[in-house]
Design a protein around this motif. Structure first.
Motif, short mmCIF file in Angstrom:
data_model
loop_
_atom_site.label_atom_id
_atom_site.label_comp_id
_atom_site.label_asym_id
_atom_site.label_seq_id
_atom_site.Cartn_x
_atom_site.Cartn_y
_atom_site.Cartn_z
N GLU A 18 20.24 -2.39 9.50
CA GLU A 18 19.33 -1.75 10.45
C GLU A 18 18.86 -0.39 9.94
O GLU A 18 17.69 -0.04 10.08
N LYS A 19 19.77 0.34 9.33
CA LYS A 19 19.45 1.68 8.84
C LYS A 19 18.42 1.65 7.70
O LYS A 19 17.50 2.46 7.66
N TYR A 20 18.58 0.71 6.78
CA TYR A 20 17.74 0.67 5.58
C TYR A 20 16.60 -0.34 5.64
O TYR A 20 15.90 -0.52 4.65
N ALA A 21 16.40 -1.01 6.76
CA ALA A 21 15.39 -2.07 6.84
C ALA A 21 13.99 -1.57 6.49
O ALA A 21 13.29 -2.19 5.68
N ALA A 22 13.59 -0.47 7.08
CA ALA A 22 12.24 0.05 6.83
C ALA A 22 12.07 0.47 5.37
O ALA A 22 11.04 0.18 4.74
N LYS A 23 13.08 1.12 4.84
CA LYS A 23 13.01 1.59 3.45
C LYS A 23 12.96 0.41 2.48
O LYS A 23 12.21 0.43 1.50
N ARG A 24 13.75 -0.63 2.77
CA ARG A 24 13.74 -1.82 1.91
C ARG A 24 12.37 -2.49 1.92
O ARG A 24 11.86 -2.90 0.88
N ASP A 25 11.78 -2.62 3.10
CA ASP A 25 10.45 -3.23 3.20
C ASP A 25 9.41 -2.43 2.43
O ASP A 25 8.56 -2.99 1.74
N GLN A 26 9.50 -1.12 2.57
CA GLN A 26 8.56 -0.24 1.88
C GLN A 26 8.69 -0.39 0.36
O GLN A 26 7.68 -0.49 -0.35
N LEU A 27 9.91 -0.42 -0.14
CA LEU A 27 10.13 -0.55 -1.58
C LEU A 27 9.72 -1.93 -2.10
O LEU A 27 9.20 -2.05 -3.20
N LYS A 28 9.94 -2.96 -1.29
CA LYS A 28 9.53 -4.31 -1.69
C LYS A 28 8.02 -4.41 -1.81
O LYS A 28 7.50 -5.01 -2.75
N LYS A 29 7.31 -3.83 -0.83
CA LYS A 29 5.84 -3.88 -0.87
C LYS A 29 5.30 -3.10 -2.05
O LYS A 29 4.29 -3.48 -2.65
N ALA A 30 5.96 -2.00 -2.41
CA ALA A 30 5.53 -1.19 -3.54
C ALA A 30 5.92 -1.84 -4.87
O ALA A 30 5.39 -1.48 -5.92
N GLY A 31 6.86 -2.78 -4.82
CA GLY A 31 7.32 -3.44 -6.04
C GLY A 31 8.28 -2.58 -6.85
O GLY A 31 8.48 -2.81 -8.04
N ASP A 32 8.89 -1.61 -6.21
CA ASP A 32 9.81 -0.69 -6.89
C ASP A 32 11.23 -1.26 -6.83
O ASP A 32 12.06 -0.84 -6.03
N TYR A 33 11.51 -2.22 -7.69
CA TYR A 33 12.80 -2.89 -7.67
C TYR A 33 13.91 -2.03 -8.26
O TYR A 33 15.08 -2.25 -7.98
#
Length: 89
Positions: A18-33
């Motif tokens: 729950e804490k990192y959900a938004a950050k994970r989505d943002q990084l996935k969309k940016a492609g910053d693996y």
């Protein structure tokens, strides 16, 4: 009944997801693996186990009810689950 430590570990994972959900989505969309891999492992939603709310059992859980198959059967036969009855044909 599952060990309390296992249940607590799963609850901790839920909180991290729950804490990192938004950050994970943002990084996935940016492609910053690269940055995604630096986040905690337990912040991935696939690490959370669906568990029975009564016993903590991790297998044979009906997600719709949040119960394992044994507790589902027990409560259904006692008539404590509305709309559920034993099939007969």
């Amino acid at each position: 009944m599952a060990k309390k430590s296992v249940i607590a570990r799963n609850e901790k994972r839920k909180a991290l997801v729950e804490k990192y959900a938004a950050k994970r989505d943002q990084l996935k969309k940016a492609g910053d693996y690269e940055a995604l891999s630096k986040l905690p492992r337990d912040s991935a939603s696939c690490r959370v186990r669906t568990r029975c709310v009564l016993t903590g059992r991790g297998r044979g859980v009906y997600e719709k009810f949040g119960l394992c198959r044994q507790m589902f059967r027990k409560l259904a036969l006692e008539g404590k689950l509305p709309g559920i009855k034993k099939a007969s044909w």
